[in-house]
Scaffold this motif. Structure first.
Motif, short mmCIF file in Angstrom:
data_model
loop_
_atom_site.label_atom_id
_atom_site.label_comp_id
_atom_site.label_asym_id
_atom_site.label_seq_id
_atom_site.Cartn_x
_atom_site.Cartn_y
_atom_site.Cartn_z
N ARG A 34 58.48 65.97 69.21
CA ARG A 34 59.24 66.82 68.28
C ARG A 34 60.55 66.15 67.85
NH1 ARG A 34 57.20 70.68 71.82
NH2 ARG A 34 59.14 70.82 73.01
N LEU A 35 61.18 65.46 68.79
CA LEU A 35 62.41 64.75 68.47
C LEU A 35 62.15 63.61 67.49
CD1 LEU A 35 64.05 64.63 72.00
CD2 LEU A 35 65.07 65.67 69.98
N LEU A 36 61.07 62.89 67.71
CA LEU A 36 60.70 61.81 66.79
C LEU A 36 60.48 62.35 65.38
CD1 LEU A 36 58.26 59.74 69.04
CD2 LEU A 36 60.45 58.95 68.12
N ASP A 37 59.83 63.50 65.30
CA ASP A 37 59.59 64.13 64.00
C ASP A 37 60.90 64.57 63.35
OD1 ASP A 37 57.71 65.35 61.99
OD2 ASP A 37 58.70 67.17 62.67
N SER A 38 61.81 65.12 64.16
CA SER A 38 63.10 65.58 63.63
C SER A 38 63.91 64.41 63.08
CB SER A 38 63.90 66.28 64.73
OG SER A 38 63.27 67.48 65.13
N PHE A 39 63.99 63.33 63.85
CA PHE A 39 64.77 62.18 63.40
C PHE A 39 64.12 61.48 62.21
CE2 PHE A 39 66.51 62.26 67.86
CZ PHE A 39 67.80 62.62 67.48
N LEU A 40 62.78 61.54 62.14
CA LEU A 40 62.10 60.97 60.97
C LEU A 40 62.46 61.76 59.72
CD1 LEU A 40 60.08 59.04 59.67
CD2 LEU A 40 58.25 60.63 60.33
N ARG A 41 62.43 63.09 59.81
CA ARG A 41 62.77 63.92 58.65
C ARG A 41 64.22 63.73 58.24
NH1 ARG A 41 62.67 68.83 60.21
NH2 ARG A 41 61.65 68.74 62.25
N LEU A 42 65.11 63.58 59.22
CA LEU A 42 66.52 63.34 58.91
C LEU A 42 66.71 61.98 58.24
CD1 LEU A 42 68.19 64.78 62.12
CD2 LEU A 42 68.52 65.63 59.79
N ALA A 43 66.01 60.97 58.75
CA ALA A 43 66.11 59.64 58.14
C ALA A 43 65.57 59.66 56.71
CB ALA A 43 65.35 58.62 58.98
N ASP A 44 64.45 60.37 56.50
CA ASP A 44 63.89 60.49 55.16
C ASP A 44 64.87 61.19 54.21
OD1 ASP A 44 61.55 59.21 55.78
OD2 ASP A 44 60.39 61.04 56.12
N ALA A 45 65.51 62.26 54.73
CA ALA A 45 66.48 63.00 53.90
C ALA A 45 67.64 62.11 53.50
CB ALA A 45 66.97 64.22 54.66
N HIS A 46 68.14 61.32 54.45
CA HIS A 46 69.27 60.44 54.12
C HIS A 46 68.84 59.26 53.25
CE1 HIS A 46 72.84 61.99 56.27
NE2 HIS A 46 71.93 62.64 56.96
N GLY A 47 67.57 58.85 53.38
CA GLY A 47 67.07 57.83 52.46
C GLY A 47 67.02 58.36 51.03
N CYS A 48 66.54 59.60 50.88
CA CYS A 48 66.54 60.25 49.56
C CYS A 48 67.97 60.46 49.06
CB CYS A 48 65.80 61.58 49.63
SG CYS A 48 64.03 61.45 49.92
N PHE A 49 68.87 60.80 49.98
CA PHE A 49 70.28 61.00 49.62
C PHE A 49 70.86 59.71 49.04
CE2 PHE A 49 74.82 60.86 51.01
CZ PHE A 49 75.29 61.84 50.16
N GLN A 50 70.55 58.58 49.68
CA GLN A 50 71.03 57.30 49.18
C GLN A 50 70.54 57.03 47.76
OE1 GLN A 50 69.88 54.71 52.69
NE2 GLN A 50 71.79 53.76 52.11
N GLU A 51 69.25 57.27 47.54
CA GLU A 51 68.69 57.03 46.21
C GLU A 51 69.33 57.95 45.18
OE1 GLU A 51 64.53 57.63 46.61
OE2 GLU A 51 64.21 55.88 47.89
N THR A 52 69.56 59.20 45.56
CA THR A 52 70.17 60.16 44.63
C THR A 52 71.61 59.79 44.34
OG1 THR A 52 68.74 61.89 45.55
CG2 THR A 52 70.61 62.61 44.22
N VAL A 53 72.33 59.32 45.35
CA VAL A 53 73.73 58.91 45.15
C VAL A 53 73.81 57.72 44.19
CG1 VAL A 53 75.68 57.79 46.30
CG2 VAL A 53 74.67 59.84 47.28
N VAL A 54 72.88 56.78 44.32
CA VAL A 54 72.85 55.63 43.40
C VAL A 54 72.60 56.11 41.97
CG1 VAL A 54 71.58 53.55 42.76
CG2 VAL A 54 72.15 53.96 45.15
N ALA A 55 71.64 57.03 41.81
CA ALA A 55 71.34 57.57 40.48
C ALA A 55 72.52 58.36 39.94
CB ALA A 55 70.10 58.46 40.54
N LEU A 56 73.17 59.13 40.81
CA LEU A 56 74.32 59.92 40.39
C LEU A 56 75.47 59.02 39.95
CD1 LEU A 56 75.61 62.73 40.13
CD2 LEU A 56 76.29 62.55 42.53
N LYS A 57 75.65 57.92 40.66
CA LYS A 57 76.71 56.98 40.29
C LYS A 57 76.48 56.43 38.88
CE LYS A 57 78.91 52.67 41.79
NZ LYS A 57 78.90 51.58 42.80
N GLN A 58 75.23 56.11 38.58
CA GLN A 58 74.91 55.62 37.24
C GLN A 58 75.13 56.70 36.18
OE1 GLN A 58 70.85 54.39 37.83
NE2 GLN A 58 71.40 52.41 38.71
N ASP A 59 74.74 57.94 36.50
CA ASP A 59 74.92 59.05 35.56
C ASP A 59 76.40 59.31 35.29
OD1 ASP A 59 72.18 59.37 35.50
OD2 ASP A 59 72.19 60.90 37.06
#
Length: 303
Positions: A107-132
């Motif tokens: 369960r912990l592995l799943d939790s940290f995976l989802r958190l890592a995925d969320a922050h990976g998406c956050f990084q991509e969104t921040v890059v796009a937001l910076k361009q916008d």
């Protein structure tokens, strides 16, 4: 094993925290021998973990204005928490305690995976937001209404994605209980202590992530003085076009002042995003490292 662990601490603290633990500490009455592989909370690494968990939760519980003004601080708190988690997972005693917590570790592995995925998406969104934001700022300065409309629409989409990420993180930000740690079964005190700290860390990270994503989403739409609706976008574009027709001077009249204010808010958001990029990269890496360390422990005891 317990007596040897109480007698000496062989695991060095990381440099960022060594200064706080360099002073000799007086023995505590609560530092007693236990029939488990880890001592109680008086161990420096465990004490650091509890301190970082409290710091992360305290930051996440601030008001919207305080959150928006301290997003870089929030990222630093989360990164420090996971650095301390890395120290814990390097301890042989902690690894032994996790050896019998298969279901909880999954369960912990799943939790940290989802958190890592969320922050990976956050990084991509921040890059796009910076361009916008850069595009919107250029459009405001050049009085290009069509270009501004396109940039603002893209910026609104980035804000919506951040709001979605915040909602996803918020759903998993639940404090663990003994029952959730053990999955309804029985476990040693060491297993409960270590897995409990890991679950507390995951929950605190989820709360801080939800607060962070929400704060950045709010900042991304604040330049319109209202939500990213078609009406708000049209009003801003109309203001730029109208100001361009009236005068080529950028600061002419009340409307010129209003456009200048929008440009100033965009510049502030641009600076904030630049700070976020470095911090979000560190947090993403620390989340991945935490999960890899936990996965290595889990795999080692399986095989």
């Amino acid at each position: 094993m317990a007596r040897a662990f109480v007698r000496s601490i062989s695991f060095p603290l990381s440099p960022s925290r060594s200064s706080s633990s360099s002073k000799p500490r007086a023995p505590s009455s609560s530092y007693h021998a236990r029939s488990v592989s880890l001592p109680c909370r008086s161990h420096p690494i465990l004490a650091h973990l509890h301190t970082h968990i409290r710091a992360v939760r305290a930051w996440a519980q601030q008001g919207p204005a305080a959150l928006a003004a301290s997003v870089a601080v929030g990222l630093a708190h989360v990164d420090a928490l996971h650095s301390s988690l890395g120290d814990l997972l390097d301890l042989p005693e902690a690894q032994a305690a996790l050896s019998g917590a298969g279901g909880t570790v999954d369960r912990l592995l799943d939790s940290f995976l989802r958190l890592a995925d969320a922050h990976g998406c956050f990084q991509e969104t921040v890059v796009a937001l910076k361009q916008d934001v850069a595009e919107a700022l250029a459009a405001v300065r050049r009085r290009d209404g069509a270009r501004l409309a396109s940039a603002v629409r893209s910026q609104c989409r980035a804000g919506q994605e951040l709001a979605r990420l915040a909602a996803t993180a918020r759903e998993s930000a639940v404090r663990p209980t003994r029952l959730s740690i053990l999955g309804g079964g029985q476990g040693s005190a060491a297993e409960v202590e270590v897995t409990g700290l890991l679950m507390e860390s995951a929950a605190a990270t989820a709360s801080a992530s939800a607060a962070l994503f929400g704060a950045v989403a709010a900042m991304s739409v604040s330049v319109e003085a209202e939500s990213c609706s078609c009406k708000g976008t049209a009003a801003l574009v109309c203001l730029v076009k109208k100001n361009k027709k009236k005068s080529s001077a950028p600061g002419c009249g009340e409307e010129g002042v209003a456009v200048a204010a929008v440009a100033e808010r965009l510049e502030e958001l641009e600076e904030c995003i630049e700070e976020l990029e470095a911090g979000s990269e560190k947090v993403f890496r620390s989340l991945v490292q935490t999960r890899v360390a936990l996965l290595n422990i889990h795999t080692l005891h399986i095989f």
